[in-house]
Write a protein that holds these residues in place. Structure first.
Motif, mmCIF file in Angstrom:
data_model
loop_
_atom_site.group_PDB
_atom_site.id
_atom_site.type_symbol
_atom_site.label_atom_id
_atom_site.label_comp_id
_atom_site.label_asym_id
_atom_site.label_seq_id
_atom_site.Cartn_x
_atom_site.Cartn_y
_atom_site.Cartn_z
ATOM 1 N N ILE A 130 0.946 -1.054 -0.036
ATOM 2 C CA ILE A 130 0.277 -0.093 -0.013
ATOM 3 C C ILE A 130 0.770 1.131 -0.007
ATOM 4 N N THR A 131 2.043 1.118 0.530
ATOM 5 C CA THR A 131 2.903 2.447 0.384
ATOM 6 C C THR A 131 3.282 2.734 -1.021
ATOM 7 N N PHE A 132 3.838 1.616 -1.614
ATOM 8 C CA PHE A 132 4.020 1.934 -3.433
ATOM 9 C C PHE A 132 2.710 2.259 -4.026
ATOM 10 N N TYR A 133 1.726 1.746 -3.489
ATOM 11 C CA TYR A 133 0.500 1.899 -4.137
ATOM 12 C C TYR A 133 -0.012 3.568 -4.039
ATOM 13 N N SER A 134 0.419 3.984 -2.744
ATOM 14 C CA SER A 134 -0.016 5.402 -2.570
ATOM 15 C C SER A 134 0.754 6.185 -3.292
ATOM 16 N N ILE A 135 2.184 5.954 -3.690
ATOM 17 C CA ILE A 135 3.103 6.898 -4.414
ATOM 18 C C ILE A 135 2.940 6.745 -5.689
ATOM 19 N N ALA A 136 2.504 5.534 -6.253
ATOM 20 C CA ALA A 136 1.935 5.389 -7.678
ATOM 21 C C ALA A 136 0.755 6.147 -8.015
#
Length: 418
Positions: A342-348
């Protein structure tokens, strides 16, 4: 100074932003309380059923969420009351028909959906149909009210719906109606929100002889937003549905809890994207610099996300036990993996919204490709819950890497223009 302060408080930008942010926070708190309490009261097996039903709602909410921006845009650009009513009634009629088709389709296919999700009572799926219908038609009213700067019309119905489903759902669950009781709470909350939104919008749409509004431009503007909304909604909804299909009811409940804990990161960082979007859109339209705002936004999102992730890493048992209870502690080994996803999801999500804000809409097809890969890979390879999370994480990291060259290219182009 006192006069300026009074002016600032009365200004619609300040008061509207305060109401929207405060209202959204209140709604999110109630929604999280709902899931956390239901997770404890229902237990992993029944909560897994409830979460899979919510995933259906999330997927179908892609249409209203993606079109709400366009509704706000077209309503806010109207110059007369008659023109505003024309836009509202044309869009409302279209959404009404669409909502009826989607809602009725869910009811018709509920036995097949229930079988796919391993849900014993197909009526628990069928009730999703009228909930979808009410949610879609309510959103037209909310978006219209936002377009005329009546922000209470946005947060008010949302809060009524959230509070209604929490109170009524809990009462019905405690009375022994289990998942069906929880879903009846959602339905009654959605109906209450709709009638409240109708009460708020009635004075605004009270006009005679509205002209017909052509929906062509509306659809054209909505399409790129719709595509990216489909992709990003799919990333954290289809995994829940597939886990419910392929895994045991207990494991599906554990995964549902993991997914909700991961979403804490997204909902904590999403206000950064919501704030960045209009600022960069305005600067881009005026030919002003916006690179620093973008990278500050990425940095802030990463800081907040990794902060929560660090807590999950240090205290996984406390995080799960505090929010869901000891029944869900078996999911501890996958919590950090879900947090990373979800961290990388939020950045993307932030990066794609940045491109949409400057009019580079074709980028929306990239996350759609990766979300399709997620569904395909999980369908054929799913040895454990952890592996499902790691598949999603790997694809999201690759998506961020795929977006990076576009950021660099955009930055070099912006320097060339200067």
């Amino acid at each position: 100074m006192k006069k300026y302060f009074k002016y600032l408080i009365a200004h619609p930008l300040f008061s509207g932003s305060f109401l929207m942010v405060g209202g959204a926070m209140a709604i999110n708190v109630v929604n999280y309380l709902y899931h956390l309490i239901m997770g404890r009261v229902l237990g992993p097996v029944d909560y897994g059923v409830l979460a899979s039903l919510y995933s259906i709602l999330y997927i179908t909410s892609v249409i209203p969420v993606s079109t709400s921006v366009a509704i706000v845009k077209f309503i806010s650009q109207t110059k007369t009351a008659q023109e505003r009513v024309s836009v509202y009634k044309s869009i409302n009629l279209f959404v009404l028909k669409l909502a009826a088709v989607i809602g009725f389709s869910v009811i018709i296919f509920s036995p097949f959906i229930a079988k796919f999700l391993k849900i014993d009572d197909f009526l628990e799926v069928a009730i999703v149909g009228p909930i979808i219908f009410l949610s879609l038609v309510t959103l037209v009213n909310q978006s219209t009210l936002q377009g005329v700067l009546k922000f209470i019309g946005v947060v008010g119905p949302g809060f009524v719906s959230s509070l209604g489903k929490l109170i009524i759902g809990l009462i019905l669950v405690f009375l022994g109606y289990s998942v069906m009781g929880a879903m009846w709470g959602v339905l009654i909350g959605a109906a209450s929100a709709y009638f409240y939104s109708r009460f708020l919008i009635k004075p605004i749409i009270d006009s005679t002889n509205p002209r017909k509004f052509k929906l062509g431009l509306f659809f054209k503007y909505s399409l790129p937003v719709f595509i990216q909304a489909v992709a990003f909604s799919s990333f954290f909804t289809t995994d829940v549905i597939l886990v419910k299909h392929f895994f045991s009811p207990f494991e599906a409940g554990l995964y549902a809890a993991l997914s909700t804990l991961g979403k804490i990161i997204f909902f904590a960082t999403s206000p950064v994207t919501a704030t960045m979007f209009p600022i960069i859109a305005g600067r881009s339209a005026r030919g002003e610099k916006y690179s620093k705002i973008l990278f500050v936004s990425i940095g802030t999102t990463a800081f907040l996300a990794f902060g929560i992730l660090f807590i999950y890493y240090l205290f996984p048992d406390i995080a799960i036990n505090l929010l869901y209870g000891s029944q869900y502690l078996a999911a501890r080994e996958s919590l950090v993996w879900m947090g990373l996803f979800i961290t990388f999801y939020s950045i993307a999500y932030l990066i794609v919204n940045f491109f949409l804000s400057i009019g580079r809409t074709k980028i929306a097809y990239l996350p759609l490709l990766f979300s399709s890969l997620q569904v395909g890979i999980i369908w054929f390879y799913h040895p454990s819950i952890k592996s499902v999370v790691q598949i999603s994480l790997s694809l999201m990291v690759l998506l961020c890497l795929a977006l990076a060259p576009f950021l660099r290219y955009n930055r070099s182009r912006s320097y060339e223009k200067r």
